[in-house]
Scaffold this motif. Sequence first.
Motif, mmCIF file in Angstrom:
data_model
loop_
_atom_site.group_PDB
_atom_site.id
_atom_site.type_symbol
_atom_site.label_atom_id
_atom_site.label_comp_id
_atom_site.label_asym_id
_atom_site.label_seq_id
_atom_site.Cartn_x
_atom_site.Cartn_y
_atom_site.Cartn_z
ATOM 1 N N CYS A 44 38.333 43.182 52.629
ATOM 2 C CA CYS A 44 39.701 43.504 53.066
ATOM 3 C C CYS A 44 40.557 44.000 51.892
ATOM 4 C CB CYS A 44 40.350 42.288 53.704
ATOM 5 S SG CYS A 44 39.662 41.850 55.297
ATOM 6 N N CYS A 45 40.423 43.358 50.733
ATOM 7 C CA CYS A 45 41.185 43.793 49.559
ATOM 8 C C CYS A 45 40.789 45.206 49.134
ATOM 9 C CB CYS A 45 40.967 42.830 48.393
ATOM 10 S SG CYS A 45 41.777 41.245 48.577
ATOM 11 N N LEU A 46 39.501 45.488 49.150
ATOM 12 C CA LEU A 46 39.045 46.825 48.767
ATOM 13 C C LEU A 46 39.473 47.874 49.782
ATOM 14 C CD1 LEU A 46 35.513 46.000 47.348
ATOM 15 C CD2 LEU A 46 37.631 46.456 46.092
ATOM 16 N N ALA A 47 39.492 47.503 51.064
ATOM 17 C CA ALA A 47 39.977 48.436 52.090
ATOM 18 C C ALA A 47 41.466 48.714 51.892
ATOM 19 C CB ALA A 47 39.706 47.870 53.478
ATOM 20 N N LYS A 48 42.230 47.701 51.531
ATOM 21 C CA LYS A 48 43.667 47.877 51.273
ATOM 22 C C LYS A 48 43.883 48.762 50.045
ATOM 23 C CE LYS A 48 48.041 46.715 51.747
ATOM 24 N NZ LYS A 48 48.838 46.969 52.914
ATOM 25 N N LEU A 49 43.069 48.563 49.006
ATOM 26 C CA LEU A 49 43.173 49.405 47.818
ATOM 27 C C LEU A 49 42.882 50.864 48.144
ATOM 28 C CD1 LEU A 49 41.582 47.518 44.799
ATOM 29 C CD2 LEU A 49 43.866 48.474 44.962
ATOM 30 N N LYS A 50 41.942 51.062 49.029
ATOM 31 C CA LYS A 50 41.580 52.423 49.420
ATOM 32 C C LYS A 50 42.737 53.102 50.150
ATOM 33 C CE LYS A 50 37.520 54.666 51.312
ATOM 34 N NZ LYS A 50 36.280 54.446 52.056
ATOM 35 N N LEU A 51 43.514 52.334 50.891
ATOM 36 C CA LEU A 51 44.651 52.887 51.629
ATOM 37 C C LEU A 51 45.834 53.223 50.726
ATOM 38 C CD1 LEU A 51 44.732 50.646 54.818
ATOM 39 C CD2 LEU A 51 43.987 53.018 54.643
ATOM 40 N N CYS A 53 47.874 54.630 47.607
ATOM 41 C CA CYS A 53 47.744 55.755 46.684
ATOM 42 C C CYS A 53 48.033 55.252 45.273
ATOM 43 C CB CYS A 53 48.724 56.862 47.062
ATOM 44 S SG CYS A 53 48.604 58.297 46.010
ATOM 45 N N ARG A 54 47.090 55.456 44.369
ATOM 46 C CA ARG A 54 47.214 54.925 43.020
ATOM 47 C C ARG A 54 48.309 55.626 42.222
ATOM 48 N NH1 ARG A 54 42.372 54.414 38.593
ATOM 49 N NH2 ARG A 54 43.587 53.277 37.081
ATOM 50 N N ASP A 55 48.515 56.907 42.442
ATOM 51 C CA ASP A 55 49.468 57.666 41.650
ATOM 52 C C ASP A 55 50.882 57.662 42.220
ATOM 53 O OD1 ASP A 55 47.508 58.317 39.815
ATOM 54 O OD2 ASP A 55 46.858 60.056 40.983
ATOM 55 N N ASP A 56 51.083 57.026 43.358
ATOM 56 C CA ASP A 56 52.412 56.960 43.959
ATOM 57 C C ASP A 56 53.248 55.927 43.201
ATOM 58 O OD1 ASP A 56 54.585 57.136 45.598
ATOM 59 O OD2 ASP A 56 53.697 55.981 47.240
ATOM 60 N N PRO A 57 54.348 56.335 42.562
ATOM 61 C CA PRO A 57 55.151 55.377 41.790
ATOM 62 C C PRO A 57 55.747 54.274 42.658
ATOM 63 C CG PRO A 57 55.889 57.637 41.382
ATOM 64 C CD PRO A 57 54.862 57.689 42.464
ATOM 65 N N ALA A 58 56.037 54.563 43.919
ATOM 66 C CA ALA A 58 56.633 53.559 44.797
ATOM 67 C C ALA A 58 55.632 52.457 45.145
ATOM 68 C CB ALA A 58 57.150 54.220 46.072
ATOM 69 N N ALA A 59 54.355 52.796 45.202
ATOM 70 C CA ALA A 59 53.332 51.817 45.580
ATOM 71 C C ALA A 59 52.545 51.289 44.381
ATOM 72 C CB ALA A 59 52.371 52.451 46.580
ATOM 73 N N SER A 61 53.270 49.029 42.021
ATOM 74 C CA SER A 61 53.261 47.570 41.844
ATOM 75 C C SER A 61 52.420 46.896 42.932
ATOM 76 C CB SER A 61 54.678 47.015 41.832
ATOM 77 O OG SER A 61 55.292 47.240 43.080
ATOM 78 N N LYS A 62 52.504 47.404 44.157
ATOM 79 C CA LYS A 62 51.685 46.842 45.235
ATOM 80 C C LYS A 62 50.204 47.107 44.965
ATOM 81 C CE LYS A 62 51.386 46.301 50.120
ATOM 82 N NZ LYS A 62 52.121 46.322 51.346
ATOM 83 N N ARG A 64 48.785 47.353 42.048
ATOM 84 C CA ARG A 64 48.359 46.417 41.000
ATOM 85 C C ARG A 64 48.158 45.000 41.554
ATOM 86 N NH1 ARG A 64 51.911 49.605 37.687
ATOM 87 N NH2 ARG A 64 50.681 50.678 36.108
ATOM 88 N N ARG A 65 49.040 44.582 42.455
ATOM 89 C CA ARG A 65 48.897 43.244 43.044
ATOM 90 C C ARG A 65 47.628 43.138 43.878
ATOM 91 N NH1 ARG A 65 54.630 43.532 44.302
ATOM 92 N NH2 ARG A 65 53.978 44.181 46.361
ATOM 93 N N VAL A 66 47.347 44.154 44.678
ATOM 94 C CA VAL A 66 46.139 44.141 45.508
ATOM 95 C C VAL A 66 44.902 44.223 44.620
ATOM 96 C CG1 VAL A 66 44.860 45.386 47.293
ATOM 97 C CG2 VAL A 66 47.317 45.075 47.516
ATOM 98 N N ARG A 67 44.974 45.003 43.560
ATOM 99 C CA ARG A 67 43.849 45.089 42.623
ATOM 100 C C ARG A 67 43.608 43.746 41.948
ATOM 101 N NH1 ARG A 67 43.580 48.767 37.269
ATOM 102 N NH2 ARG A 67 41.417 48.393 36.783
ATOM 103 N N PHE A 68 44.687 43.053 41.563
ATOM 104 C CA PHE A 68 44.543 41.734 40.958
ATOM 105 C C PHE A 68 43.960 40.745 41.966
ATOM 106 C CE2 PHE A 68 46.233 37.537 39.808
ATOM 107 C CZ PHE A 68 45.669 37.412 38.549
ATOM 108 N N ALA A 69 44.389 40.826 43.214
ATOM 109 C CA ALA A 69 43.838 39.940 44.250
ATOM 110 C C ALA A 69 42.350 40.205 44.445
ATOM 111 C CB ALA A 69 44.586 40.137 45.565
ATOM 112 N N ALA A 70 41.957 41.475 44.447
ATOM 113 C CA ALA A 70 40.535 41.800 44.567
ATOM 114 C C ALA A 70 39.760 41.261 43.370
ATOM 115 C CB ALA A 70 40.344 43.310 44.687
ATOM 116 N N TRP A 71 40.358 41.332 42.192
ATOM 117 C CA TRP A 71 39.710 40.799 40.984
ATOM 118 C C TRP A 71 39.523 39.285 41.094
ATOM 119 C CZ3 TRP A 71 36.773 41.445 37.068
ATOM 120 C CH2 TRP A 71 36.802 40.573 35.999
#
Length: 138
Positions: A44-51, A53-59, A61-62, A64-71
């Motif tokens: 689920c965390c990896l699916a959320k990360l896929k959704l 956009c990494r380069d979107d400045p608005a998203a 922080s979110k 990074r949080r989802v990436r940390f949760a996946a970690w």
Amino acid sequence: MELAAAKLLPETEQLGQGSESARHSRRDLTFVIVTYYLIALLWCCLAKLKLLCRDDPAAASKWRRVRFAAWVVFVTLAYTIEMRVAEATPDRWLKNAVWWLTSLGICLVFYFMARADAGRPADGPLLQVSPEGLNGTR
């Protein structure tokens, strides 16, 4: 959503088979259930990360949080499996080797994750300097 549920069917089948084989041991049953739910949570965390956009400045922080949760889920899953493997290993030296290899693998993944993030700007500046402070006047 049906596709997501269909992807979890093999894991559910494995949970059933693992539960059947571990029904006489509470420890084995707990391992099977915890591992199953950690795999589902990591998926689920990896699916959320896929959704996101990494380069979107608005998203950012979110993301990074989802990436940390996946970690965190990945490390928990790795140590859960590692503890079960070390428990089943009869030789003391082999148990230590399993511990060291798991720890080394997690450290390497963390290093490459941190290195990939090193070039990216943070959400905000760590230190704000006023233009007057750059001229040396107070």
